[in-house]
Write an enzyme that holds these catalytic residues in place. Structure first.
Site, PDB file in Angstrom:
ATOM      1  N   ARG A 105       0.787  -1.320  -0.051  1.00 50.04           N
ATOM      2  CA  ARG A 105       0.053   0.139   0.186  1.00 50.04           C
ATOM      3  C   ARG A 105       0.970   1.332   0.050  1.00 50.04           C
ATOM      4  NH1 ARG A 105      -2.510   1.190   5.457  1.00 50.04           N
ATOM      5  NH2 ARG A 105      -0.915   2.925   5.365  1.00 50.04           N
TER       6      ARG A 105
ATOM      7  N   HIS B  52      -3.810   4.598   4.276  1.00 52.41           N
ATOM      8  CA  HIS B  52      -4.979   3.763   4.478  1.00 52.41           C
ATOM      9  C   HIS B  52      -6.272   4.311   3.806  1.00 52.41           C
ATOM     10  CE1 HIS B  52      -7.653   0.789   5.799  1.00 52.41           C
ATOM     11  NE2 HIS B  52      -8.572   1.713   6.234  1.00 52.41           N
TER      12      HIS B  52
ATOM     13  N   TYR C 251       3.249   5.981  11.822  1.00 49.83           N
ATOM     14  CA  TYR C 251       3.545   4.627  12.247  1.00 49.83           C
ATOM     15  C   TYR C 251       4.372   3.615  11.315  1.00 49.83           C
ATOM     16  CZ  TYR C 251      -0.522   3.839   8.975  1.00 49.83           C
ATOM     17  OH  TYR C 251      -1.152   3.728   7.871  1.00 49.83           O
TER      18      TYR C 251
HETATM   19  C1  LIG Z   1     -15.266  -5.668  11.459  1.00 44.74           C
HETATM   20  C2  LIG Z   1     -14.064  -4.402  11.137  1.00 44.74           C
HETATM   21  N1  LIG Z   1     -13.487  -4.040  11.988  1.00 44.74           N
HETATM   22  C3  LIG Z   1     -12.679  -3.008  12.014  1.00 44.74           C
HETATM   23  C4  LIG Z   1     -12.754  -2.082  10.953  1.00 44.74           C
HETATM   24  C5  LIG Z   1     -12.028  -0.891  10.778  1.00 44.74           C
HETATM   25  N2  LIG Z   1     -11.173  -1.052   9.574  1.00 44.74           N
HETATM   26  C6  LIG Z   1     -11.285  -0.505   8.346  1.00 44.74           C
HETATM   27  S1  LIG Z   1     -10.222  -0.771   7.404  1.00 44.74           S
HETATM   28  C7  LIG Z   1      -9.132  -1.766   8.333  1.00 44.74           C
HETATM   29  C8  LIG Z   1      -7.927  -2.369   8.037  1.00 44.74           C
HETATM   30  C9  LIG Z   1      -8.152  -3.386   7.187  1.00 44.74           C
HETATM   31  O1  LIG Z   1      -6.783  -3.897   6.768  1.00 44.74           O
HETATM   32  P1  LIG Z   1      -6.539  -5.035   5.554  1.00 44.74           P
HETATM   33  O2  LIG Z   1      -7.638  -6.123   5.681  1.00 44.74           O
HETATM   34  O3  LIG Z   1      -5.116  -5.593   5.287  1.00 44.74           O
HETATM   35  O4  LIG Z   1      -6.937  -4.384   4.343  1.00 44.74           O
HETATM   36  P2  LIG Z   1      -6.179  -2.918   3.537  1.00 44.74           P
HETATM   37  O5  LIG Z   1      -6.903  -1.677   4.158  1.00 44.74           O
HETATM   38  O6  LIG Z   1      -4.795  -2.772   3.943  1.00 44.74           O
HETATM   39  O7  LIG Z   1      -6.586  -2.981   2.009  1.00 44.74           O
HETATM   40  C10 LIG Z   1      -9.495  -1.713   9.694  1.00 44.74           C
HETATM   41  C11 LIG Z   1      -9.189  -2.328  11.007  1.00 44.74           C
HETATM   42  C12 LIG Z   1     -13.815  -2.495  10.106  1.00 44.74           C
HETATM   43  N3  LIG Z   1     -13.871  -1.762   8.784  1.00 44.74           N
HETATM   44  N4  LIG Z   1     -14.590  -3.628  10.136  1.00 44.74           N
END
Ligand SMILES: Cc1ncc(C[n+]2csc(CCOP(=O)(O)OP(=O)(O)O)c2C)c(N)n1
Ligand SMILES: [Mg+2]
Length: 354
Positions: free
Chosen positions: A251, A255, A264
């Site tokens: 990435r 985010h 971080y």
């Molecule tokens: C069930 C749930 N818990 C927490 C969140 C908050 N949240 C949104 S994106 C994220 C990180 C996701 O990371 P990843 O699966 O690696 O996907 P990326 O964003 O890196 O594409 C979090 C914790 C959420 N959207 N849904």
């Protein structure tokens, strides 16, 4: 059936654009199409961030760095296949027929959003991993109806720690659902690094434990992703069951527009990944083949920018005023009293501000 653990990362195109494996046999026009989609994705992502900074967009999850993965996972899909993704696969959605303006509306907070059922794309899913039980359900329905199709499900590295991911794949393995799960391992889940998600060397190691093959491929190599997905789709269509493909990517941006990775992320990490950029390596390859030169690249970029400009103008011209009540009223058929109280409180506060 026992499957072995993947032990290395499959690559076909090196970061300097050299072939180290067999590329998929595709006509030159399609090779150029891949390039166009990658360029479109990056320009779209940068524009969405710019629009948000100008107060013209709700939010956005930049996809920079993940263009090859998104193109490679969508390109081998066929008409009857379904795409069930998360929120960082804009390019894959476009390739399956979702208009740019639809994603702008969704990231702009406009509801309800409807995707044409003909596209066979499930809307962006933000509730992590909750797309996975749906993906398996769709795949099992295909199996039940004896259709020769499959589902491509996409999920981030962080979301693989959710129960839904593991429960869904256990079901898929047990019932041999025609499902291809692509794990977009981009190194981070907001501020949580990949090492904190599992002690296993690869997330795809979970495949054999669920009774399905697991593969690990270079996610910045469009050919490696394409070939792996194509092979797994064929397997699924032949009734041989599901598989997991972990694509190792990065990435490159924040985010979302609400995040600041400098808080971080080690500063040298981006510098380490920059030379592995998926677009740079694919550009080098196409130039070596004689399919791309400066003039052609400039033409494609101009074409893509014009297409995007039309979408932005449509987005900004056609939006009806949004009623804030909608966010509450579309959640339940009968709005529970505590939600109704929150809705009324918000409306009163907004009225006071005016
Ligand atoms: C069930 C749930 N818990 C927490 C969140 C908050 N949240 C949104 S994106 C994220 C990180 C996701 O990371 P990843 O699966 O690696 O996907 P990326 O964003 O890196 O594409 C979090 C914790 C959420 N959207 N849904
Ligand atoms: Mg991630």
């Amino acid at each position: 059936m026992t499957f072995s653990l993947p032990t290395s990362i499959t690559q076909i195109l090196t970061p300097d654009g050299k072939l180290v494996g067999d590329p998929p046999e595709l006509p030159p026009e399609q090779l150029l199409e891949f390039y166009r989609w990658m360029v479109l994705g990056r320009i779209f992502s940068n524009r969405m961030v710019a629009l948000q900074r100008q107060g013209r967009m709700g939010t956005f999850a930049p996809l920079n760095g993940q263009e090859a993965a998104s193109v490679g996972l969508a390109a081998p899909m066929q008409d009857g296949d379904w795409l069930v993704g998360g929120y960082r696969e804009a390019i894959s959605f476009f390739m399956r027929g979702i208009p740019m303006v639809t994603l702008m509306e969704q990231w702009g907070g406009y509801i309800p959003i409807s995707y044409s059922p003909a596209t066979k794309v499930m809307p962006i899913q933000v509730v992590l991993a909750s797309q996975m039980p749906h993906a398996v359900g769709i795949a099992m329905a295909m199996q039940y109806k004896k259709e020769r199709n499959a589902v491509v499900a996409v999920i981030g590295d962080g979301a693989t720690s959710e129960g839904d991911f593991n429960e869904a794949l256990n079901f898929a393995g047990t019932f041999k659902a025609p499902l291809v799960t692509v794990v977009q391992n981009n190194g981070w889940a907001i501020s949580v690094p990949r090492e904190k998600q599992t002690a296993a060397e690869y997330i795809a190691h979970r495949g054999p434990a669920f009774g399905m093959p697991g593969y690990v491929v270079d996610g910045n190599d469009v050919f490696a992703v394409y070939s792996a997905v194509e092979q797994c789709l064929e397997r699924a269509r032949n009734g041989e069951g599901p598989s997991i493909i972990e694509v190792i990517t990065y990435r490159m941006g924040a985010h979302t527009t609400a995040d600041d990775p400098t808080k971080y992320r080690p500063s040298d990490e981006l510098a380490e990944w920059k030379p592995k950029d998926p677009i740079t390596r694919y550009t080098s390859y196409l130039r070596t083949l004689g399919l791309l030169d400066d003039a052609k690249a400039a033409d494609i970029e101009a074409e893509v920018r014009a297409e995007l400009q039309i979408a932005v103008e449509r987005y900004e011209a056609e939006r009806p005023a949004q009623r804030v009540e909608k966010y509450f009223d579309l959640v339940y058929n009968d709005t529970p009293p505590q939600l109704a109280r929150q809705r009324d409180e918000l409306i009163r506060a907004l009225n006071r501000e005016q």
